[in-house]
Write an enzyme that holds these catalytic residues in place. Structure first.
Site, PDB file in Angstrom:
ATOM      1  N   ASN A  20     -12.026   2.882  -0.799  1.00 32.04           N
ATOM      2  CA  ASN A  20     -11.880   3.658  -2.034  1.00 32.04           C
ATOM      3  C   ASN A  20     -11.575   2.749  -3.206  1.00 32.04           C
ATOM      4  O   ASN A  20     -10.979   1.682  -3.041  1.00 32.04           O
ATOM      5  CB  ASN A  20     -10.837   4.780  -1.878  1.00 32.04           C
ATOM      6  CG  ASN A  20      -9.725   4.402  -0.940  1.00 32.04           C
ATOM      7  OD1 ASN A  20      -8.840   3.648  -1.323  1.00 32.04           O
ATOM      8  ND2 ASN A  20      -9.776   4.886   0.301  1.00 32.04           N
ATOM      9  N   THR A  66     -10.119  10.483  -3.144  1.00 32.36           N
ATOM     10  CA  THR A  66      -9.839   9.736  -1.915  1.00 32.36           C
ATOM     11  C   THR A  66      -8.508  10.153  -1.277  1.00 32.36           C
ATOM     12  O   THR A  66      -7.540  10.443  -1.985  1.00 32.36           O
ATOM     13  CB  THR A  66      -9.788   8.216  -2.202  1.00 32.36           C
ATOM     14  OG1 THR A  66      -9.203   7.556  -1.083  1.00 32.36           O
ATOM     15  CG2 THR A  66      -8.962   7.868  -3.421  1.00 32.36           C
ATOM     16  N   GLU A  68      -6.510   8.283   0.048  1.00 29.84           N
ATOM     17  CA  GLU A  68      -5.495   7.253  -0.228  1.00 29.84           C
ATOM     18  C   GLU A  68      -5.068   7.274  -1.699  1.00 29.84           C
ATOM     19  O   GLU A  68      -4.539   6.286  -2.221  1.00 29.84           O
ATOM     20  CB  GLU A  68      -6.028   5.854   0.141  1.00 29.84           C
ATOM     21  CG  GLU A  68      -6.381   5.666   1.595  1.00 29.84           C
ATOM     22  CD  GLU A  68      -5.173   5.658   2.546  1.00 29.84           C
ATOM     23  OE1 GLU A  68      -4.042   5.928   2.086  1.00 29.84           O
ATOM     24  OE2 GLU A  68      -5.374   5.410   3.737  1.00 29.84           O
ATOM     25  N   HIS A  87      -9.446  -0.556  -2.185  1.00 27.31           N
ATOM     26  CA  HIS A  87      -9.034  -0.578  -0.783  1.00 27.31           C
ATOM     27  C   HIS A  87     -10.292  -0.675   0.063  1.00 27.31           C
ATOM     28  O   HIS A  87     -11.245   0.088  -0.132  1.00 27.31           O
ATOM     29  CB  HIS A  87      -8.259   0.691  -0.431  1.00 27.31           C
ATOM     30  CG  HIS A  87      -8.109   0.898   1.045  1.00 27.31           C
ATOM     31  ND1 HIS A  87      -7.546  -0.040   1.875  1.00 27.31           N
ATOM     32  CD2 HIS A  87      -8.494   1.923   1.847  1.00 27.31           C
ATOM     33  CE1 HIS A  87      -7.569   0.408   3.114  1.00 27.31           C
ATOM     34  NE2 HIS A  87      -8.146   1.590   3.131  1.00 27.31           N
ATOM     35  N   HIS A 150      -5.595  -1.978   9.561  1.00 31.29           N
ATOM     36  CA  HIS A 150      -6.271  -1.031   8.688  1.00 31.29           C
ATOM     37  C   HIS A 150      -7.227  -1.703   7.689  1.00 31.29           C
ATOM     38  O   HIS A 150      -8.434  -1.505   7.784  1.00 31.29           O
ATOM     39  CB  HIS A 150      -5.200  -0.202   7.961  1.00 31.29           C
ATOM     40  CG  HIS A 150      -5.752   0.845   7.070  1.00 31.29           C
ATOM     41  ND1 HIS A 150      -4.965   1.678   6.326  1.00 31.29           N
ATOM     42  CD2 HIS A 150      -7.025   1.189   6.768  1.00 31.29           C
ATOM     43  CE1 HIS A 150      -5.719   2.501   5.628  1.00 31.29           C
ATOM     44  NE2 HIS A 150      -6.976   2.221   5.876  1.00 31.29           N
TER      45      HIS A 150
HETATM   46 ZN   LIG Z   1      -8.675   2.703   4.792  1.00 34.40          ZN
END
Ligand SMILES: [Zn+2]
Length: 197
Positions: A20, A66, A68, A87, A150
């Site tokens: 994102n 998103t 996030e 990200h 991640h």
């Molecule tokens: Zn992610």
């Protein structure tokens, strides 16, 4: 933003619906990528505008920001110098975090100058708001962070700067990963580091 997202996809920094991007607009509102879309195929119309608290200002029907978003907003709220946040899930960065190898050691001078020491923050469940909590202690002092198990988080004055930091970060991770396959990496000395500052 659409061009940079496409570049991230081409470079393999993201796959599927992952990743994102966001940017602070001149009026203080935030432009952000929508959830559940392939960032490599984005169109400008799909981008969403929000206020600094995350309230939707404009979005196509059915599109939401998103998952996030809280992590992005945390950065804009904390740092007035930041105009863009990216990200991604760069392969070497994530792979190193899976085996506990960080990018916080003095190894490559130009990376230290451009990114500084890159911290790895503890694992946080993606898309839950936990990512905001783990980046909070370090985001004031760092422009590139590894999210363990991640992905990456890079910030900049604008999207290009945040993107270049992502490129440098992943290139460094690939170099460090290769070095670990070849032997034990040797660190720069304090004297070497002093000459860089
Ligand atoms: Zn992610």
């Amino acid at each position: 933003m659409v061009q940079i997202a496409s570049r991230m996809s081409e470079k393999g920094f993201i796959s599927g619906f992952a990743g994102n991007l966001s940017a602070r607009l001149d009026d203080g509102s935030i432009l952000v990528t929508p959830a559940g879309t392939c960032k490599g195929d984005l169109t400008p119309e799909q981008l969403i505008v929000l206020d600094l608290q995350g309230k939707k200002i404009s979005a196509l029907p059915g599109l939401n920001p998103t998952s996030e978003l809280l992590m992005h907003l945390e950065i804009y709220q904390r740092r007035a110098d930041i105009g863009a946040v990216i990200h991604a899930h760069p392969v070497a960065c994530v792979a190193l975090s899976l085996v506990g190898i960080g990018l916080d050691k003095p190894l490559i001078p130009e990376v230290i100058v451009m990114l500084g020491i890159v911290p790895t923050v503890p694992y946080a469940t993606p898309s839950t708001g936990e990512c905001r909590e783990v980046i909070s202690p370090v985001i004031d002092e760092h422009n590139a962070i590894i999210l363990a198990h991640h992905g990456s988080l890079t910030v900049g004055r604008d999207l290009l700067e945040a993107y270049y930091r992502l490129e440098i970060l992943e290139h460094t991770a690939r170099t460090v990963a290769l070095a670990h396959q070849l032997g034990e990496p040797r660190f720069l000395t304090k004297k070497d580091l002093k000459k860089l500052s």
